[in-house]
Design an enzyme around this catalytic site. Sequence first.
Site, PDB file in Angstrom:
ATOM      1  N   LYS A  22       0.834  -1.207   0.000  1.00  0.00           N
ATOM      2  CA  LYS A  22       0.000   0.000   0.000  1.00  0.00           C
ATOM      3  C   LYS A  22       0.872   1.262   0.000  1.00  0.00           C
ATOM      4  O   LYS A  22       0.623   2.201  -0.759  1.00  0.00           O
ATOM      5  CB  LYS A  22      -0.884  -0.018   1.259  1.00  0.00           C
ATOM      6  CG  LYS A  22      -1.548   1.304   1.572  1.00  0.00           C
ATOM      7  CD  LYS A  22      -2.451   1.207   2.783  1.00  0.00           C
ATOM      8  CE  LYS A  22      -1.748   1.366   4.116  1.00  0.00           C
ATOM      9  NZ  LYS A  22      -1.411   2.737   4.487  1.00  0.00           N
ATOM     10  N   ASN A  23       1.910   1.262   0.846  1.00  0.00           N
ATOM     11  CA  ASN A  23       2.701   2.484   1.000  1.00  0.00           C
ATOM     12  C   ASN A  23       3.636   2.751  -0.174  1.00  0.00           C
ATOM     13  O   ASN A  23       4.226   3.830  -0.264  1.00  0.00           O
ATOM     14  CB  ASN A  23       3.501   2.446   2.302  1.00  0.00           C
ATOM     15  CG  ASN A  23       2.600   2.646   3.506  1.00  0.00           C
ATOM     16  OD1 ASN A  23       1.416   2.945   3.367  1.00  0.00           O
ATOM     17  ND2 ASN A  23       3.165   2.479   4.700  1.00  0.00           N
ATOM     18  N   CYS A 116      -3.725  12.355  13.705  1.00  0.00           N
ATOM     19  CA  CYS A 116      -4.350  11.043  13.704  1.00  0.00           C
ATOM     20  C   CYS A 116      -3.994  10.329  14.986  1.00  0.00           C
ATOM     21  O   CYS A 116      -3.309  10.874  15.841  1.00  0.00           O
ATOM     22  CB  CYS A 116      -3.947  10.248  12.476  1.00  0.00           C
ATOM     23  SG  CYS A 116      -2.255   9.712  12.526  1.00  0.00           S
ATOM     24  N   ASP A 124       5.049  20.134   7.609  1.00  0.00           N
ATOM     25  CA  ASP A 124       6.040  21.199   7.429  1.00  0.00           C
ATOM     26  C   ASP A 124       7.216  20.764   6.547  1.00  0.00           C
ATOM     27  O   ASP A 124       7.728  21.553   5.738  1.00  0.00           O
ATOM     28  CB  ASP A 124       6.537  21.703   8.795  1.00  0.00           C
ATOM     29  CG  ASP A 124       7.082  20.575   9.668  1.00  0.00           C
ATOM     30  OD1 ASP A 124       6.490  19.473   9.644  1.00  0.00           O
ATOM     31  OD2 ASP A 124       8.100  20.780  10.343  1.00  0.00           O
ATOM     32  N   LEU A 125       7.645  19.502   6.649  1.00  0.00           N
ATOM     33  CA  LEU A 125       8.811  19.066   5.862  1.00  0.00           C
ATOM     34  C   LEU A 125       8.455  18.945   4.376  1.00  0.00           C
ATOM     35  O   LEU A 125       9.295  19.231   3.510  1.00  0.00           O
ATOM     36  CB  LEU A 125       9.348  17.733   6.397  1.00  0.00           C
ATOM     37  CG  LEU A 125       9.819  17.776   7.862  1.00  0.00           C
ATOM     38  CD1 LEU A 125      10.234  16.390   8.349  1.00  0.00           C
ATOM     39  CD2 LEU A 125      10.993  18.766   8.015  1.00  0.00           C
ATOM     40  N   ASP A 307       5.981   0.636  11.669  1.00  0.00           N
ATOM     41  CA  ASP A 307       4.741  -0.034  11.259  1.00  0.00           C
ATOM     42  C   ASP A 307       4.685  -1.494  11.705  1.00  0.00           C
ATOM     43  O   ASP A 307       3.652  -2.144  11.575  1.00  0.00           O
ATOM     44  CB  ASP A 307       4.571   0.034   9.731  1.00  0.00           C
ATOM     45  CG  ASP A 307       4.122   1.411   9.275  1.00  0.00           C
ATOM     46  OD1 ASP A 307       3.819   2.264  10.134  1.00  0.00           O
ATOM     47  OD2 ASP A 307       4.071   1.642   8.050  1.00  0.00           O
ATOM     48  N   VAL A 329       9.624   7.036  16.270  1.00  0.00           N
ATOM     49  CA  VAL A 329       9.220   7.749  15.049  1.00  0.00           C
ATOM     50  C   VAL A 329       7.955   8.572  15.278  1.00  0.00           C
ATOM     51  O   VAL A 329       7.894   9.737  14.910  1.00  0.00           O
ATOM     52  CB  VAL A 329       9.025   6.760  13.878  1.00  0.00           C
ATOM     53  CG1 VAL A 329       8.549   7.485  12.626  1.00  0.00           C
ATOM     54  CG2 VAL A 329      10.328   6.014  13.598  1.00  0.00           C
ATOM     55  N   ARG A 399      -7.848  -1.308   6.248  1.00  0.00           N
ATOM     56  CA  ARG A 399      -7.144  -0.260   5.474  1.00  0.00           C
ATOM     57  C   ARG A 399      -5.803  -0.783   4.977  1.00  0.00           C
ATOM     58  O   ARG A 399      -5.260  -0.282   3.987  1.00  0.00           O
ATOM     59  CB  ARG A 399      -6.863   0.964   6.354  1.00  0.00           C
ATOM     60  CG  ARG A 399      -8.060   1.802   6.650  1.00  0.00           C
ATOM     61  CD  ARG A 399      -7.631   3.057   7.360  1.00  0.00           C
ATOM     62  NE  ARG A 399      -7.284   4.062   6.370  1.00  0.00           N
ATOM     63  CZ  ARG A 399      -7.757   5.288   6.377  1.00  0.00           C
ATOM     64  NH1 ARG A 399      -8.573   5.680   7.313  1.00  0.00           N
ATOM     65  NH2 ARG A 399      -7.402   6.141   5.442  1.00  0.00           N
TER      66      ARG A 399
HETATM   67  C1  UD1 Z   1       4.989   6.806   6.067  1.00  0.00           C
HETATM   68  C2  UD1 Z   1       4.074   5.608   5.991  1.00  0.00           C
HETATM   69  C3  UD1 Z   1       3.695   5.157   7.400  1.00  0.00           C
HETATM   70  C4  UD1 Z   1       4.941   4.918   8.238  1.00  0.00           C
HETATM   71  C5  UD1 Z   1       5.866   6.129   8.196  1.00  0.00           C
HETATM   72  C6  UD1 Z   1       7.191   5.913   8.908  1.00  0.00           C
HETATM   73  C7  UD1 Z   1       2.906   5.958   3.904  1.00  0.00           C
HETATM   74  C8  UD1 Z   1       1.613   6.241   3.210  1.00  0.00           C
HETATM   75  N1  UD1 Z   1       2.897   5.958   5.236  1.00  0.00           N
HETATM   76  O1  UD1 Z   1       4.227   7.843   6.692  1.00  0.00           O
HETATM   77  O2  UD1 Z   1       2.935   3.947   7.291  1.00  0.00           O
HETATM   78  O3  UD1 Z   1       4.564   4.667   9.574  1.00  0.00           O
HETATM   79  O4  UD1 Z   1       6.156   6.493   6.836  1.00  0.00           O
HETATM   80  O5  UD1 Z   1       7.850   4.821   8.382  1.00  0.00           O
HETATM   81  O6  UD1 Z   1       3.906   5.686   3.262  1.00  0.00           O
HETATM   82  N2  UD1 Z   1       6.954  14.629  10.271  1.00  0.00           N
HETATM   83  C9  UD1 Z   1       7.015  15.982  10.532  1.00  0.00           C
HETATM   84  N3  UD1 Z   1       6.795  16.868   9.512  1.00  0.00           N
HETATM   85  C10 UD1 Z   1       6.495  16.449   8.234  1.00  0.00           C
HETATM   86  C11 UD1 Z   1       6.442  15.069   7.968  1.00  0.00           C
HETATM   87  C12 UD1 Z   1       6.673  14.170   8.999  1.00  0.00           C
HETATM   88  O7  UD1 Z   1       7.271  16.385  11.671  1.00  0.00           O
HETATM   89  O8  UD1 Z   1       6.310  17.298   7.360  1.00  0.00           O
HETATM   90  C13 UD1 Z   1       7.167  13.649  11.375  1.00  0.00           C
HETATM   91  C14 UD1 Z   1       5.902  12.832  11.640  1.00  0.00           C
HETATM   92  O9  UD1 Z   1       5.007  13.508  12.491  1.00  0.00           O
HETATM   93  C15 UD1 Z   1       6.464  11.578  12.269  1.00  0.00           C
HETATM   94  C16 UD1 Z   1       7.814  11.414  11.556  1.00  0.00           C
HETATM   95  O10 UD1 Z   1       8.119  12.688  10.972  1.00  0.00           O
HETATM   96  O11 UD1 Z   1       6.701  11.766  13.638  1.00  0.00           O
HETATM   97  C17 UD1 Z   1       7.809  10.343  10.471  1.00  0.00           C
HETATM   98  O12 UD1 Z   1       6.888  10.686   9.490  1.00  0.00           O
HETATM   99  P1  UD1 Z   1       7.087  10.304   7.958  1.00  0.00           P
HETATM  100  O13 UD1 Z   1       8.366   9.574   7.772  1.00  0.00           O
HETATM  101  O14 UD1 Z   1       6.841  11.520   7.144  1.00  0.00           O
HETATM  102  O15 UD1 Z   1       5.878   9.280   7.744  1.00  0.00           O
HETATM  103  P2  UD1 Z   1       4.753   9.359   6.640  1.00  0.00           P
HETATM  104  O16 UD1 Z   1       5.342   9.619   5.314  1.00  0.00           O
HETATM  105  O17 UD1 Z   1       3.627  10.201   7.121  1.00  0.00           O
END
Ligand code: UD1
Length: 418
Positions: A22-23, A116, A124-125, A307, A329, A399
């Site tokens: 899915k991811n 969530c 922000d990133l 995950d 994470v 999901r």
């Molecule tokens: C993706 C996966 C999710 C997995 C996660 C970490 C998908 C659809 N989902 O989620 O299943 O658990 O990687 O392996 O691929 N963060 C920020 N700012 C941002 C973006 C992220 O602070 O702009 C923080 C998040 O709150 C979190 C951490 O970075 O604490 C990791 O997030 P990220 O690696 O971005 O995960 P996702 O891409 O959302």
Amino acid sequence: MGEFVVRGGRRLTGTVRVNGAKNAALPIMAATVLANQPVVLHDVPELRDIQVMTKVLRSLGVTVERVGRDVLVDPRTLNNYVVPAELMQEMRASIFLLGPLLAKLGAAEATQPGGCAIGDRPIDLHLYGLTALGAVVDDEGGRTILRAKRLTGREVHFPFPSVGATENVMMAASMAEGETRIRNAAMEPEIVDLAQFLERIGATVRGAGTPEIRISGSGSLGGAEHTIIGDRVEAATFVLAAAAVGGDLVVRNCMVDHLPGLWGRLQDIGVRIEEIDAETVHVVSEGRFSPFPVSVATGPYPGFATDCQPQFMTFLLSVPGVHLVTEKVFESRLGHAAELRRMGAQIIADRRVALIYGGHGLHGSYVTAPDLRAGAALVIGALMAEGESVIAGREIIERGYEHLDLRLRSLGAEIQAR
Ligand code: UD1
């Protein structure tokens, strides 16, 4: 709310094939809007998030059709850059459209996704990366609007290797002028799969799977055919279930290299793992272990996958000893601990750290899935428990897992969906 009803104590025996991830499928589906020719994606799982992504693409004018396990996308009809608010609320991964729409149409508009169950999850990133390539961001009445007459390749240095932000920048950079260099990039296998897809449609991507990715943009990207990689989280879920309840299980389409933290730990504890080939593992477990204390902390790839943390924690309940699980994470991803306690689990947890007293046995109970992977952990707990369990929130678990009940039943489990 649907439920799974499980009667525990059955060994898992047989062969299961892991579906496409899915991811990996979600960002690749978003990336199809970059193409200017039709795209065929093979082995796309039939999950609700994929259906929502299909709806998002259609709302943008893209033609999407499912034929069996394939998804056919014709992006030539793309005519809109606004991601509908209701779909954004339904699925956070709609955020993946920002980079591709910006690159293709010069604008992208979406509401900010909400927090969530597992944490605040800001974007922000994503915005930092897209701004670095030349986007201007406006917030108007709760909507985020990105605009760029043209994107220019630049250095994007992430303070944290966010998976989604790395993917968004990779997609936008594929049509930017010049070279983009992403430093401290996420290294997950899904990043590598996206890079391969972008290469297939004509971008040049180097270094995916390492902390530095270089992307040379192209003004025009073609069509392609691509097969989605096997879902490492689904693979780990089946392996951990068999390890915990006992069983003799062959897992196919399991990308063995994509779960680096798992195999050694399971072997140390006493689970027999045989790598038949790069995509097949054979797991043999009695479900009973000698005392062996385990400490695990999640981290960005190649660290232990967040995950898989809930499912691994549940497995640890079958291993005598005191275990330590640290979630690094996400800020609050231990919601399954309280639910597992209803089944008799001895766990002390705060938002990020849990102490688990393993080897005491579980009993059936009524529990509720707090989020997707925590829900899968509860299914494993129910398979281990004596007596009947009811897990509410079946839709949350579905999901990420297609036909989980049918597939577990084919391995000998007693599980019904209702
Ligand atoms: C993706 C996966 C999710 C997995 C996660 C970490 C998908 C659809 N989902 O989620 O299943 O658990 O990687 O392996 O691929 N963060 C920020 N700012 C941002 C973006 C992220 O602070 O702009 C923080 C998040 O709150 C979190 C951490 O970075 O604490 C990791 O997030 P990220 O690696 O971005 O995960 P996702 O891409 O959302």
